[in-house]
Design a protein around this motif. Structure first.
Motif, PDB file in Angstrom:
ATOM      1  N   VAL A 115       1.119  -5.357   7.318  1.00 43.16           N
ATOM      2  CA  VAL A 115       2.521  -5.382   7.710  1.00 43.16           C
ATOM      3  C   VAL A 115       3.232  -4.239   6.983  1.00 43.16           C
ATOM      4  CG1 VAL A 115       3.263  -7.037   5.939  1.00 43.16           C
ATOM      5  CG2 VAL A 115       4.530  -6.885   8.064  1.00 43.16           C
ATOM      6  N   VAL A 116       4.109  -3.546   7.694  1.00 45.77           N
ATOM      7  CA  VAL A 116       4.878  -2.446   7.096  1.00 45.77           C
ATOM      8  C   VAL A 116       6.346  -2.640   7.416  1.00 45.77           C
ATOM      9  CG1 VAL A 116       2.970  -0.791   7.121  1.00 45.77           C
ATOM     10  CG2 VAL A 116       4.495  -0.921   9.095  1.00 45.77           C
ATOM     11  N   ARG A 117       7.164  -1.846   6.737  1.00 43.42           N
ATOM     12  CA  ARG A 117       8.621  -1.886   6.913  1.00 43.42           C
ATOM     13  C   ARG A 117       9.194  -3.244   6.522  1.00 43.42           C
ATOM     14  NH1 ARG A 117       6.815   1.368  11.268  1.00 43.42           N
ATOM     15  NH2 ARG A 117       7.455   3.509  10.880  1.00 43.42           N
ATOM     16  N   VAL A 118       8.764  -3.703   5.364  1.00 41.83           N
ATOM     17  CA  VAL A 118       9.269  -4.951   4.804  1.00 41.83           C
ATOM     18  C   VAL A 118       9.938  -4.602   3.482  1.00 41.83           C
ATOM     19  CG1 VAL A 118       8.660  -7.243   3.948  1.00 41.83           C
ATOM     20  CG2 VAL A 118       7.437  -6.285   5.893  1.00 41.83           C
ATOM     21  N   SER A 119      11.183  -4.991   3.307  1.00 42.08           N
ATOM     22  CA  SER A 119      11.911  -4.678   2.076  1.00 42.08           C
ATOM     23  C   SER A 119      11.389  -5.514   0.910  1.00 42.08           C
ATOM     24  CB  SER A 119      13.412  -4.950   2.257  1.00 42.08           C
ATOM     25  OG  SER A 119      13.634  -6.343   2.364  1.00 42.08           O
ATOM     26  N   ALA A 121       3.701 -12.879  10.370  1.00 38.87           N
ATOM     27  CA  ALA A 121       4.357 -13.448  11.557  1.00 38.87           C
ATOM     28  C   ALA A 121       4.539 -14.954  11.429  1.00 38.87           C
ATOM     29  CB  ALA A 121       3.557 -13.114  12.804  1.00 38.87           C
ATOM     30  N   LEU A 122       3.724 -15.622  10.626  1.00 41.29           N
ATOM     31  CA  LEU A 122       3.920 -17.058  10.396  1.00 41.29           C
ATOM     32  C   LEU A 122       5.250 -17.303   9.687  1.00 41.29           C
ATOM     33  CD1 LEU A 122       0.330 -17.982   9.204  1.00 41.29           C
ATOM     34  CD2 LEU A 122       1.351 -18.484  11.448  1.00 41.29           C
ATOM     35  N   PHE A 123       5.676 -16.343   8.883  1.00 43.68           N
ATOM     36  CA  PHE A 123       6.943 -16.410   8.147  1.00 43.68           C
ATOM     37  C   PHE A 123       8.093 -15.849   8.981  1.00 43.68           C
ATOM     38  CE2 PHE A 123       9.676 -13.598   5.490  1.00 43.68           C
ATOM     39  CZ  PHE A 123      10.478 -14.568   4.929  1.00 43.68           C
ATOM     40  N   ASP A 124       7.871 -14.698   9.620  1.00 43.22           N
ATOM     41  CA  ASP A 124       8.922 -14.026  10.387  1.00 43.22           C
ATOM     42  C   ASP A 124       8.320 -13.521  11.694  1.00 43.22           C
ATOM     43  OD1 ASP A 124      10.959 -12.488  11.422  1.00 43.22           O
ATOM     44  OD2 ASP A 124      11.145 -11.161   9.697  1.00 43.22           O
ATOM     45  N   ALA A 125       8.391 -14.352  12.725  1.00 48.40           N
ATOM     46  CA  ALA A 125       7.783 -14.023  14.017  1.00 48.40           C
ATOM     47  C   ALA A 125       8.469 -12.847  14.705  1.00 48.40           C
ATOM     48  CB  ALA A 125       7.819 -15.244  14.925  1.00 48.40           C
ATOM     49  N   LEU A 126       9.695 -12.519  14.330  1.00 54.16           N
ATOM     50  CA  LEU A 126      10.431 -11.434  14.984  1.00 54.16           C
ATOM     51  C   LEU A 126      10.221 -10.070  14.323  1.00 54.16           C
ATOM     52  CD1 LEU A 126      13.793 -13.281  15.712  1.00 54.16           C
ATOM     53  CD2 LEU A 126      11.828 -12.952  17.231  1.00 54.16           C
ATOM     54  N   HIS A 127       9.500 -10.043  13.195  1.00 56.09           N
ATOM     55  CA  HIS A 127       9.306  -8.762  12.498  1.00 56.09           C
ATOM     56  C   HIS A 127       8.507  -7.797  13.378  1.00 56.09           C
ATOM     57  CE1 HIS A 127       8.771  -5.834   9.364  1.00 56.09           C
ATOM     58  NE2 HIS A 127       7.489  -5.807   9.666  1.00 56.09           N
ATOM     59  N   ASP A 128       8.934  -6.546  13.384  1.00 62.89           N
ATOM     60  CA  ASP A 128       8.276  -5.506  14.162  1.00 62.89           C
ATOM     61  C   ASP A 128       7.883  -4.371  13.229  1.00 62.89           C
ATOM     62  OD1 ASP A 128       7.389  -3.760  16.101  1.00 62.89           O
ATOM     63  OD2 ASP A 128       9.378  -3.308  16.900  1.00 62.89           O
ATOM     64  N   ALA A 180       5.356  11.605  25.346  1.00 62.95           N
ATOM     65  CA  ALA A 180       4.996  10.456  26.174  1.00 62.95           C
ATOM     66  C   ALA A 180       4.718   9.223  25.311  1.00 62.95           C
ATOM     67  CB  ALA A 180       3.771  10.785  27.023  1.00 62.95           C
ATOM     68  N   GLU A 181       4.322   9.419  24.086  1.00 62.67           N
ATOM     69  CA  GLU A 181       4.006   8.319  23.174  1.00 62.67           C
ATOM     70  C   GLU A 181       4.971   8.344  22.000  1.00 62.67           C
ATOM     71  OE1 GLU A 181       1.448   6.046  23.296  1.00 62.67           O
ATOM     72  OE2 GLU A 181       0.742   6.780  25.231  1.00 62.67           O
ATOM     73  N   ARG A 182       5.347   7.161  21.499  1.00 60.35           N
ATOM     74  CA  ARG A 182       6.259   7.099  20.354  1.00 60.35           C
ATOM     75  C   ARG A 182       5.526   7.323  19.045  1.00 60.35           C
ATOM     76  NH1 ARG A 182       9.416   1.673  20.564  1.00 60.35           N
ATOM     77  NH2 ARG A 182      10.319   2.588  18.716  1.00 60.35           N
ATOM     78  N   GLY A 183       4.223   7.219  19.076  1.00 58.58           N
ATOM     79  CA  GLY A 183       3.431   7.354  17.862  1.00 58.58           C
ATOM     80  C   GLY A 183       2.317   6.335  17.863  1.00 58.58           C
ATOM     81  N   GLU A 184       1.774   6.065  16.710  1.00 58.26           N
ATOM     82  CA  GLU A 184       0.676   5.116  16.553  1.00 58.26           C
ATOM     83  C   GLU A 184       1.245   3.732  16.284  1.00 58.26           C
ATOM     84  OE1 GLU A 184      -3.214   4.175  16.645  1.00 58.26           O
ATOM     85  OE2 GLU A 184      -2.558   6.260  16.740  1.00 58.26           O
ATOM     86  N   ARG A 185       0.878   2.751  17.125  1.00 55.25           N
ATOM     87  CA  ARG A 185       1.356   1.376  16.933  1.00 55.25           C
ATOM     88  C   ARG A 185       0.742   0.790  15.667  1.00 55.25           C
ATOM     89  NH1 ARG A 185       4.074  -1.448  20.314  1.00 55.25           N
ATOM     90  NH2 ARG A 185       3.159  -3.424  19.685  1.00 55.25           N
ATOM     91  N   VAL A 186       1.527   0.083  14.903  1.00 56.18           N
ATOM     92  CA  VAL A 186       1.027  -0.574  13.689  1.00 56.18           C
ATOM     93  C   VAL A 186       1.345  -2.067  13.715  1.00 56.18           C
ATOM     94  CG1 VAL A 186       0.935   1.460  12.208  1.00 56.18           C
ATOM     95  CG2 VAL A 186       3.074   0.217  12.432  1.00 56.18           C
ATOM     96  N   ASN A 187       1.356  -2.637  14.918  1.00 58.71           N
ATOM     97  CA  ASN A 187       1.646  -4.060  15.083  1.00 58.71           C
ATOM     98  C   ASN A 187       0.402  -4.900  15.331  1.00 58.71           C
ATOM     99  OD1 ASN A 187       4.338  -4.650  14.655  1.00 58.71           O
ATOM    100  ND2 ASN A 187       4.959  -3.853  16.632  1.00 58.71           N
TER     101      ASN A 187
END
Length: 188
Positions: free
Chosen positions: A155-159, A123-130, A142-149
């Motif tokens: 960090v996941v989902r980084v190319s 987040a220090l590099f990319d504060a908007l990454h989710d 009711a739940e979208r799944g397990e939060r990984v934030n």
């Protein structure tokens, strides 16, 4: 039929002629030849690894084979020294893409993150990454799944490209050269 010009009868029983349904077995894989690839002192145990790390740290003039870099107040990056050496890359009992076994030399010691990069560090590099959610199989809606934030979660989902940009950012911020490990460095 009168208005739609349909000629198909959805209830008709259509005779089916079945051909030969004998399963075709694939040929057995060719037997693997025993590998004669070796590297001196490979593999080694944890005690030998610690000894090699300490020796490499002394060669580099480092106080210890571990280093902590403060990226921001309260946000640290722990690094471990990986000494130079030779090893046998691959797995004789693994999948086909683990072959052929190859003797590989890591020419210089290098520093590598002790743990995965966390959401807080990234987040220090990319504060908007989710990093988002990881789906939970057969979970109610009711739940979208397990939060990984979470800040200490990896960090996941980084190319690959964004990972390289993060490494360039780390280089600029710390003055040390950062990059992604090569396949050989990662396996070693």
């Amino acid at each position: 039929k009168a208005y739609g010009h349909l000629s198909d009868d959805p209830e008709a029983l259509v005779p089916t002629v079945l051909g030969d349904m004998t399963p075709v077995k694939p040929a057995p894989p060719a037997p693997r030849k025993p590998s004669s690839v070796t590297a001196p002192g490979w593999p080694f145990d944890a005690a030998e690894a610690a000894k090699r790390q300490t020796a490499a740290a002394a060669q580099l003039g480092a106080a210890a084979p571990a280093m902590t870099i403060e990226l921001a107040p309260g946000v640290k990056l722990d690094l471990m020294l990986v000494p130079a050496g030779e090893f046998v890359m691959g797995d004789a009992n693994g999948c086909d893409d683990e072959l052929p076994l190859t003797k590989v030399a890591i020419a210089r010691p290098f520093w590598m993150g002790k743990l995965e990069v966390t959401n807080q560090q990234y987040a220090l590099f990319d504060a908007l990454h989710d990093s988002g959610y990881i789906s939970i199989y057969k979970k109610d809606h009711a739940e979208r799944g397990e939060r990984v934030n979470g800040p200490t979660q990896p960090v996941v989902r980084v190319s690959w490209q964004r990972s390289r940009e993060f490494c360039r950012w780390l280089t600029e911020r710390t003055g040390m050269k950062f990059d992604l490990p090569t396949e050989a460095q990662w396996e070693y």
